[in-house]
Design a protein around this motif. Structure first.
Motif, PDB file in Angstrom:
ATOM      1  N   GLU A   1      23.440  84.717   9.558  1.00  0.00           N
ATOM      2  CA  GLU A   1      22.413  83.714   9.272  1.00  0.00           C
ATOM      3  C   GLU A   1      23.057  82.368   8.937  1.00  0.00           C
ATOM      4  O   GLU A   1      22.582  81.307   9.368  1.00  0.00           O
TER       5      GLU A   1
ATOM      6  N   SER B   1      24.135  80.653  12.056  1.00  0.00           N
ATOM      7  CA  SER B   1      23.049  80.138  12.891  1.00  0.00           C
ATOM      8  C   SER B   1      22.562  78.763  12.444  1.00  0.00           C
ATOM      9  O   SER B   1      21.990  78.021  13.234  1.00  0.00           O
ATOM     10  N   ARG B   2      22.812  78.407  11.190  1.00  0.00           N
ATOM     11  CA  ARG B   2      22.313  77.121  10.693  1.00  0.00           C
ATOM     12  C   ARG B   2      23.421  76.116  10.394  1.00  0.00           C
ATOM     13  O   ARG B   2      23.140  74.954  10.060  1.00  0.00           O
ATOM     14  N   THR B   3      24.677  76.545  10.516  1.00  0.00           N
ATOM     15  CA  THR B   3      25.801  75.683  10.131  1.00  0.00           C
ATOM     16  C   THR B   3      26.742  75.489  11.310  1.00  0.00           C
ATOM     17  O   THR B   3      27.074  76.441  12.011  1.00  0.00           O
TER      18      THR B   3
ATOM     19  N   LYS C   1      20.940  73.085   9.895  1.00  0.00           N
ATOM     20  CA  LYS C   1      19.612  73.312  10.463  1.00  0.00           C
ATOM     21  C   LYS C   1      18.688  73.838   9.381  1.00  0.00           C
ATOM     22  O   LYS C   1      19.091  74.611   8.516  1.00  0.00           O
ATOM     23  N   ARG C   2      17.479  73.443   9.448  1.00  0.00           N
ATOM     24  CA  ARG C   2      16.483  73.915   8.498  1.00  0.00           C
ATOM     25  C   ARG C   2      15.698  75.044   9.127  1.00  0.00           C
ATOM     26  O   ARG C   2      15.499  75.088  10.332  1.00  0.00           O
TER      27      ARG C   2
END
Length: 251
Positions: free
Chosen positions: A235, A238-240, A249-250
Motif C-alpha cells: 500500500e 502504491s501511493r509513494t 497520492k491521496r
C-alpha cells in the motif's frame, strides 16, 4: 596513489570484518574511501587549488557523515542480510574479498575518477561558473535528502510504538528512498563541480555508475526485495514514488 589508498582502506576493513564476524563494515569503508581519494587528490594534485579544496570539503562532509551514520546503525548488530545472501555461507578469504571488498573498492576508484581528473586540471573558467554553482546546489539538495531521510528513519525506528510499521512520514512520504535519491543528486552535483572543460565531460560514466548502484545494484531495488513482504509495504508503494520525489497520492 588513490588506488593504493583504496586497497589499504578496504584491506583493513576486510581484516576488521574477519575479526568481528560481519562484513557490513565495508559500508563504513565506502564513505571513507571517497574521503581518502579526495584527500589524496587535494594534497598531491597540481590542478586548481580552489577546486581541489572545495571538492575535498564537499566529499568529506558527505563521506564522514555517512560513515558515522552507518557505524552507529550497525555497531553491536549482526550481519546485513544483503551480505549474508551474497556470500551464501562461503566465508573463505578469496570469496569474501572477490564478492564484497574488491568490487566495492573498484567501484570507489571508478566513481571517484572525476575527483582524480579534476585535481590535475586548471581552474574553472568564468563561463562555467554557473555550472559549478548548480553543482553545489545539487550537492546540497542531495545531502539534505540523505541526511534528513536517515535522521527521520532513525527517530521513527527508535519509537517502540512504530515497531512493525512502515516509515511513511516526512521525506519518506515523497519517495521510498530519500537517502538513495539524495546520494544520486549529490554525486551528480560533485561531477558538475569538476566540469572545467570538454575533457571533464569524459567522466560522466562515474556519476552514472553511482546512480546505477543506488537504484539497481546495491540500493533501492535490493532494499525493496527485503521490504516487499512486510505488512503495509504494498500500500505504501502504491501511493509513494519509488525514487524521484513527488507529492504522495491521496486515496
Amino acid at each position: 596513489m588513490s588506488l593504493a589508498v583504496i586497497v589499504v582502506l578496504f584491506g583493513t576493513a576486510f581484516l576488521i570484518g574477519r575479526r568481528i564476524g560481519r562484513y557490513n563494515v565495508v559500508d563504513v569503508a565506502w564513505g571513507l574511501g571517497f574521503v581518502a581519494v579526495a584527500t589524496v587528490a587535494a594534497i598531491l594534485g597540481d590542478g586548481d587549488i580552489t577546486r581541489r579544496v572545495l571538492l575535498l570539503v564537499l566529499v568529506a562532509v558527505w563521506g564522514l557523515r555517512l560513515a558515522l551514520h552507518i557505524q552507529s546503525k550497525t555497531v553491536g548488530k549482526g550481519e546485513d542480510p544483503r551480505y549474508r545472501d551474497l556470500l551464501g555461507g562461503d566465508h573463505s578469504v578469496t570469496h569474501v574479498l572477490r564478492k564484497v571488498f574488491v568490487i566495492q573498492g573498484a567501484s570507489v576508484w571508478f566513481v571517484s575518477l572525476p575527483l582524480q581528473l579534476s585535481a590535475t586540471t586548471g581552474a574553472t573558467p568564468p563561463a562555467l561558473w554557473p555550472v559549478l554553482a548548480v553543482g553545489i546546489v545539487l550537492w546540497a539538495l542531495g545531502l539534505f535528502f540523505e541526511a534528513v531521510g536517515d535522521h527521520q528513519l532513525k527517530r521513527f525506528k527508535a519509537d517502540p510504538a512504530n515497531r512493525g510499521r512502515i516509515m511513511d512520514r516526512g521525506l519518506w512520504s515523497w519517495t521510498r528512498h530519500p537517502n538513495y535519491f539524495g546520494d544520486a543528486c549529490l554525486w551528480w552535483g560533485l561531477w558538475l563541480v569538476t566540469i572545467n572543460g570538454p575533457l571533464a565531460l569524459a567522466t560522466v560514466a562515474s556519476p552514472a555508475a553511482m546512480t546505477y548502484f543506488l537504484v539497481y545494484a546495491t540500493g533501492a531495488r535490493l532494499a525493496e526485495k527485503y521490504m516487499a513482504e512486510r505488512p503495509g509495504y504494498r500500500e505504501y508503494s502504491s501511493r509513494t514514488a519509488f525514487f524521484i520525489p513527488r507529492p504522495p497520492k491521496r486515496g
